[in-house]
Scaffold this active site. Structure first.
Site, PDB file in Angstrom:
ATOM      1  N   SER A   1       0.929  -1.184  -0.119  1.00 23.71           N
ATOM      2  CA  SER A   1      -0.013   0.187  -0.063  1.00 23.71           C
ATOM      3  C   SER A   1       0.869   1.281  -0.128  1.00 23.71           C
ATOM      4  CB  SER A   1      -0.838   0.004   1.439  1.00 23.71           C
ATOM      5  OG  SER A   1      -1.300   1.330   1.703  1.00 23.71           O
TER       6      SER A   1
ATOM      7  N   TYR B   1      -1.584  -1.635  11.192  1.00 23.94           N
ATOM      8  CA  TYR B   1      -1.989  -2.088   9.647  1.00 23.94           C
ATOM      9  C   TYR B   1      -0.645  -1.668   8.786  1.00 23.94           C
ATOM     10  CZ  TYR B   1      -3.433  -1.304   4.603  1.00 23.94           C
ATOM     11  OH  TYR B   1      -3.738  -1.566   3.630  1.00 23.94           O
TER      12      TYR B   1
ATOM     13  N   LYS C   1       2.121  -3.892   6.676  1.00 25.82           N
ATOM     14  CA  LYS C   1       2.511  -3.714   4.945  1.00 25.82           C
ATOM     15  C   LYS C   1       4.041  -3.451   4.810  1.00 25.82           C
ATOM     16  CE  LYS C   1      -1.520  -4.192   3.326  1.00 25.82           C
ATOM     17  NZ  LYS C   1      -1.934  -5.633   2.573  1.00 25.82           N
TER      18      LYS C   1
END
Ligand code: UDP
Length: 348
Positions: free
Chosen positions: A127, A152, A156
């Site tokens: 992302s 989160y 990544k």
């Protein structure tokens, strides 16, 4: 013989669109999903669009090593696209253990099983969140990653690093892992058939599902988070990428891997349009292309939002031979068609 791609998390929003594009490009696809954040609507839609009834589907959790191992035993997998992960930023702040366990363990299992079965090509769904509040825009793949502000985002970054290290460590072994990380900007929209699209559970966190749900009357009013940013109209700038264009980038990346065209064992590509669009512009474009008025108001900034981010897409354009094609208007029309389809199908 057609190459076979395992799509983990293949029943979800992006996974279902990628599965369609892979099949249309001639790949065999095996879908694995634990259905923790979706139902079978996406997979049923994939079967309808492609006319393929026999796509193998496994309801398994990639956090279970034996289940992943079973997939690689039953199928000769040429590439894996790993989507299976939790993705709500706010929830990750409240439940970090859940996020670290799920997002890291599932990926570790994929890599370890792939290695134990003689190596594989692995595409990781990353992302643009890894860039944080970048100082220089647009961001290139060389733009330094910034410390993440959420578990989160951390997962990544960590998964990118794990993939890089595994690629390095296996490069001269007899079980080579090749890796590509695709850094998505803001995927929006739906398949032109309106048979698959984004299906958020509960109140949407993301802008476009909130817009379409407001337009259909499921939500009363869209809150635009902040109109006092130092941008032209005061709202945030993002790079909204059509989900079908995004899916095609996966096909290009998988082809590059399985056809041996990678320049390094581990590569990173931005997947965006290169075009910044403000929240206000997006709302106005949605109203215009769909010929309706949206109920919205300006509220305070949302904590954690960056003011602006968009992609330098040169590397993806040149190396993957891929380019985002749909206009933002076409994409917003597809998002609205999907919301209307959902309303009609009793799914919403
Ligand atoms: N946004 C908004 N209202 C909403 C949801 C999002 O104004 O209900 C804004 C948000 O502040 C950001 C942009 O829309 O500027 C995109 O947000 P989204 O959550 O879709 O993606 P993000 O860029 O945060 O990953």
């Amino acid at each position: 013989m057609a190459k076979k791609v395992l799509v983990s998390g293949g029943a979800g929003y992006i996974g279902s669109h990628v599965t369609v594009e892979l099949i249309e490009a001639g790949y065999d696809v095996v879908v694995a999903d634990n259905l923790s954040n979706c139902d079978m609507t996406g997979f049923e839609g994939v079967k309808k669009i492609t006319g393929r009834e026999e796509i193998p589907f496994y309801q398994i959790d990639c956090c279970d090593y034996a289940s992943v191992d079973m997939l690689f035993t039953e199928h000769k997998i040429d590439a894996v696209i790993h989507f299976a992960a939790f993705k709500a930023v706010g929830e990750s702040v409240a439940e970090p253990l859940m996020y670290y366990r799920n997002n890291l363990v599932s990926f570790l299992n994929i890599l370890e099983v792939a290695k134990n079965h003689g190596g594989c090509n692995v595409l990781f769904s990353s992302s643009a969140t890894v860039y944080g509040e970048a100082e220089v825009l647009p961001v290139t793949e060389q733009t330094p990653r910034l410390p993440s502000t959420s578990p989160y985002g951390n997962t990544k970054q960590m998964c990118e690093d794990i993939l890089r290290d595994v690629v390095f460590a296996t490069s001269s072994s007899d079980a080579v892992i090749n890796g590509i990380a695709l850094r998505y900007f803001n995927p929006i929209g739906a398949h032109p058939s309106a048979l698959i699209g984004e299906l958020p559970r509960g109140v949407p966190n993301n802008l476009v599902p909130f817009i379409t749900q407001t337009a259909i009357g499921k939500r009363e009013c869209l809150s635009i988070f902040g109109n006092d940013y130092p941008t032209e109209d005061g709202t945030c700038l993002r790079d909204y990428i059509d989900v079908v264009d995004l899916a095609k980038a996966h096909v290009a990346a998988v082809s590059r891997m399985v056809e041996g065209r990678m320049k390094k064992g581990y590569e990173i590509f931005n997947v965006g349009t290169g075009r910044p669009v403000s929240v206000y512009e997006l709302v106005s474009a949605f109203e215009k292309v769909n010929n309706l008025r949206l109920n919205y108001r300006f509220v305070d900034r949302r904590p954690g939002d960056v003011m602006a981010i968009w992609a330098d897409t040169k590397l993806a354009n040149e190396e993957l031979g891929w380019k985002a094609e749909r206009t933002v208007e076409e994409t917003l029309a597809s998002a609205w068609a999907w919301e209307k389809y959902l309303a009609g199908s009793g799914n919403n």
